[in-house]
Every structure is written in C-alpha cells, then in structure tokens.
Design a protein around this motif. Structure first.
Motif, short mmCIF file in Angstrom:
data_model
loop_
_atom_site.label_atom_id
_atom_site.label_comp_id
_atom_site.label_asym_id
_atom_site.label_seq_id
_atom_site.Cartn_x
_atom_site.Cartn_y
_atom_site.Cartn_z
N ALA A 30 0.84 -1.19 0.00
CA ALA A 30 0.00 0.00 0.00
C ALA A 30 0.88 1.24 0.00
O ALA A 30 1.97 1.25 0.54
CB ALA A 30 -0.91 0.01 1.21
N GLY A 31 0.37 2.28 -0.61
CA GLY A 31 1.15 3.52 -0.69
C GLY A 31 1.73 3.70 -2.07
O GLY A 31 2.10 4.79 -2.44
N GLY A 32 1.74 2.63 -2.84
CA GLY A 32 2.20 2.75 -4.22
C GLY A 32 1.04 3.04 -5.14
O GLY A 32 0.02 3.56 -4.73
N THR A 33 1.14 2.64 -6.36
CA THR A 33 0.08 2.96 -7.32
C THR A 33 -1.16 2.10 -7.12
O THR A 33 -2.19 2.39 -7.68
CB THR A 33 0.59 2.77 -8.76
OG1 THR A 33 1.01 1.42 -8.91
CG2 THR A 33 1.73 3.71 -9.06
N SER A 34 -1.07 1.03 -6.34
CA SER A 34 -2.23 0.17 -6.14
C SER A 34 -2.64 0.19 -4.68
O SER A 34 -2.86 -0.84 -4.08
CB SER A 34 -1.90 -1.26 -6.58
OG SER A 34 -1.61 -1.29 -7.94
N TYR A 35 -2.74 1.38 -4.13
CA TYR A 35 -3.04 1.54 -2.72
C TYR A 35 -4.36 0.89 -2.37
O TYR A 35 -5.41 1.39 -2.69
CB TYR A 35 -3.10 3.03 -2.38
CG TYR A 35 -3.26 3.32 -0.92
CD1 TYR A 35 -4.51 3.47 -0.36
CD2 TYR A 35 -2.14 3.43 -0.11
CE1 TYR A 35 -4.64 3.74 0.98
CE2 TYR A 35 -2.27 3.68 1.25
CZ TYR A 35 -3.53 3.85 1.79
OH TYR A 35 -3.65 4.10 3.12
N GLY A 36 -4.28 -0.27 -1.70
CA GLY A 36 -5.47 -0.85 -1.11
C GLY A 36 -6.39 -1.60 -2.03
O GLY A 36 -7.23 -2.34 -1.57
N LYS A 37 -6.29 -1.43 -3.35
CA LYS A 37 -7.35 -2.00 -4.17
C LYS A 37 -7.12 -3.49 -4.39
O LYS A 37 -6.01 -3.99 -4.32
CB LYS A 37 -7.43 -1.29 -5.52
CG LYS A 37 -6.38 -1.66 -6.52
CD LYS A 37 -6.63 -0.98 -7.86
CE LYS A 37 -5.65 -1.46 -8.89
NZ LYS A 37 -5.78 -0.71 -10.16
N LEU A 38 -8.23 -4.17 -4.66
CA LEU A 38 -8.21 -5.58 -5.02
C LEU A 38 -8.43 -5.71 -6.52
O LEU A 38 -9.30 -5.05 -7.07
CB LEU A 38 -9.32 -6.34 -4.29
CG LEU A 38 -9.29 -6.35 -2.77
CD1 LEU A 38 -10.55 -7.02 -2.23
CD2 LEU A 38 -8.04 -7.06 -2.27
N THR A 39 -7.63 -6.54 -7.16
CA THR A 39 -7.81 -6.81 -8.59
C THR A 39 -8.34 -8.23 -8.72
O THR A 39 -7.62 -9.19 -8.46
CB THR A 39 -6.50 -6.64 -9.35
OG1 THR A 39 -6.03 -5.31 -9.17
CG2 THR A 39 -6.72 -6.90 -10.84
N PHE A 40 -9.61 -8.34 -9.09
CA PHE A 40 -10.26 -9.64 -9.22
C PHE A 40 -10.01 -10.21 -10.61
O PHE A 40 -10.12 -9.51 -11.60
CB PHE A 40 -11.78 -9.50 -9.01
CG PHE A 40 -12.19 -9.24 -7.59
CD1 PHE A 40 -12.16 -7.95 -7.07
CD2 PHE A 40 -12.61 -10.28 -6.77
CE1 PHE A 40 -12.53 -7.71 -5.75
CE2 PHE A 40 -12.99 -10.04 -5.46
CZ PHE A 40 -12.95 -8.75 -4.95
N GLY A 41 -9.72 -11.52 -10.63
CA GLY A 41 -9.70 -12.24 -11.89
C GLY A 41 -11.04 -12.92 -12.09
O GLY A 41 -12.06 -12.50 -11.54
N GLN A 42 -11.02 -13.98 -12.90
CA GLN A 42 -12.26 -14.73 -13.14
C GLN A 42 -12.58 -15.69 -12.02
O GLN A 42 -13.72 -16.10 -11.84
CB GLN A 42 -12.17 -15.50 -14.47
CG GLN A 42 -12.02 -14.63 -15.69
CD GLN A 42 -13.31 -13.91 -16.07
OE1 GLN A 42 -14.32 -13.99 -15.37
NE2 GLN A 42 -13.27 -13.18 -17.16
N GLY A 43 -11.56 -16.11 -11.26
CA GLY A 43 -11.78 -17.00 -10.14
C GLY A 43 -12.09 -18.43 -10.55
O GLY A 43 -12.12 -18.77 -11.74
N THR A 44 -12.33 -19.26 -9.55
CA THR A 44 -12.72 -20.66 -9.74
C THR A 44 -14.15 -20.84 -9.28
O THR A 44 -14.48 -20.53 -8.13
CB THR A 44 -11.82 -21.60 -8.93
OG1 THR A 44 -10.49 -21.50 -9.40
CG2 THR A 44 -12.30 -23.05 -9.04
N ILE A 45 -14.98 -21.35 -10.18
CA ILE A 45 -16.36 -21.64 -9.81
C ILE A 45 -16.38 -23.01 -9.14
O ILE A 45 -16.04 -24.02 -9.77
CB ILE A 45 -17.28 -21.67 -11.05
CG1 ILE A 45 -17.23 -20.30 -11.75
CG2 ILE A 45 -18.70 -22.03 -10.65
CD1 ILE A 45 -17.92 -20.29 -13.11
N LEU A 46 -16.75 -23.04 -7.87
CA LEU A 46 -16.83 -24.30 -7.13
C LEU A 46 -18.27 -24.77 -7.08
O LEU A 46 -19.16 -24.05 -6.60
CB LEU A 46 -16.29 -24.14 -5.71
CG LEU A 46 -16.43 -25.38 -4.82
CD1 LEU A 46 -15.54 -26.51 -5.35
CD2 LEU A 46 -16.09 -25.06 -3.38
N THR A 47 -18.49 -25.98 -7.58
CA THR A 47 -19.80 -26.62 -7.49
C THR A 47 -19.72 -27.71 -6.44
O THR A 47 -18.78 -28.52 -6.46
CB THR A 47 -20.19 -27.24 -8.85
OG1 THR A 47 -20.19 -26.19 -9.84
CG2 THR A 47 -21.55 -27.89 -8.79
#
Lengths: 114, 115
Positions: free
Chosen positions: A94-111
C-alpha cells in the motif's frame, strides 16, 4: 499487480475436503495472498490471507508453497453453502500505485454436489 | 458480525438521470471502496477513499462519478448522468486499514438498471 492463475471450475461432494489451487509465479516478496469468495447474487466475502506461513481460520486453511509461487485454499468439509466463485488475489505494498485495491480475476467456480 | 449495508438493493433509472447509491460502512473502519460488476463479468475496482479524500481511482471512475462521506456513517457514490453501460451491481466495501494485511468487508450490492 502480479497475476494469479486459477482453474475455471472445480467440483466437490458435500462433506469432502476441497483444495482450490492458485498459481502466482511472479509474486513479489512483499505481496500478501488473499482469498475471497462470491456466493450467488452476493458481494465478495473475505476468506483468508497469508504471507509465507500456512494459515487457518474458522472458514478455511491456506497452504502456501515454500517458494510462494503457488497456494492452495482448503475447505475441510465442503457444504452446499460453499458453492461460490473463489478468487485468489495478490495484494502489494500500500502507498504505491495500487493503494489498497483488489484486482479480481475470473476466479474458480466451485460446485458442491449433495 | 458487523456488516456493510447498501441501499437500495435495486434501482431502476432513466438514461441521463442522476443516481446516488448509499452505503453504511462498518463503524470503526477507515477505508472505503466502491466496486462494480457488470453481469457475467469480473468485479472491477472503481475508487478508494480515506481521510475524506479519494486515494485511488480507476479509469472507469470518470467525471460522471463522485463519492462523498457526508456524515460520520454514510458513504455515497453518485453517477451524474447515467448511461446504459452503467447498468451493473455496485458493491461498497470497507476495511480497518489500507495495508495489505487487512481484509475487506463487502456489502450485498445495489443492482443498478439504466433503461
């Protein structure tokens, strides 16, 4: 942000353990590994996070490889309520260019099957 | 367990109208965020807010968007002139700290439909 790779989907039976893998070969030494999940029609939900050591909480366990290039989210006994999209996310300094944010991908769909 | 509360749960608006989406973050949290998710797509970061100012925003967060913390409890997202492509789920989140050791708590979202 460093990239993560997850399988598109996985299946499990109820009351069995589930191991959800995540590859993050470009992880930096200060990146934390976070896991979130998103149940149908709901907002994302924090699951667990870690840096180097394996972590346990009431929801899950996180196993981190020694070289930190991969990790595994472990649900010890899957329930129908665990059916969701699981996201593995790296959080940098934190404190750089991505302060605090979350970058979501597509993830894994769990059935989860009854 | 403490929750992030969002209202309304669903809002329908005419194209070109202004909308305000409301959020009540967890009371002792200091960092606030808005994310959105277009149907079938990834969750996308919009903006982070700390100490009464924007700390980071994405390229999506253009001049049509603004955020405000009008009092000690509410955190709002305003879209000045809605477009069809603004239709999405909007999620508010808060965290105790901004550092990477903290997790976020998300609300259940507001579904915005622009017609």
């Amino acid at each position: 942000d460093a990239k993560t790779t997850q399988p598109n989907s996985m299946e499990s039976n109820e009351e069995e353990p589930v191991h959800l893998p995540c590859n993050h070969s470009t992880i930096s030494g200060t990146d934390y590994i976070h896991w979130y999940r998103q149940l149908p029609s709901q907002g994302p939900e924090y699951v667990i996070h870690g840096l180097t050591s394996n972590v346990n909480n009431r929801m899950a366990s996180l196993a981190i490889a020694e070289d930190r290039k991969s990790s595994t989210l472990i649900l010890h006994r899957a329930t129908l309520r665990d059916a969701a999209v699981y996201y593995c996310i790296l959080r940098g300094n934190a404190g750089g260019t991505s302060y605090g944010k979350l970058t979501f991908g597509q993830g894994t769909i769990l059935t989860v099957h009854p | 367990e403490p929750e992030v509360t969002q209202t309304p749960s669903h809002q329908v608006t005419q194209m070109g109208q202004e909308v305000i989406l409301r959020c009540v973050p967890i009371s002792n949290h200091l960092y606030f965020y808005w994310y959105r998710q277009i149907l079938g797509q990834k969750v996308e970061f919009l903006v982070s807010f700390y100490n009464n100012e924007i700390s980071e925003k994405s390229e999506i967060f253009d001049d049509q968007f603004s955020v405000e913390r009008p009092d000690g409890s509410n955190f709002t997202l305003k879209i000045r002139s809605t477009k069809l492509e603004d239709s999405a789920m909007y999620f508010c989140a808060s965290s105790e700290g901004g550092q990477r050791i903290y997790g976020y708590t998300f609300g259940s979202g507001t579904r915005l439909t622009v017609v």
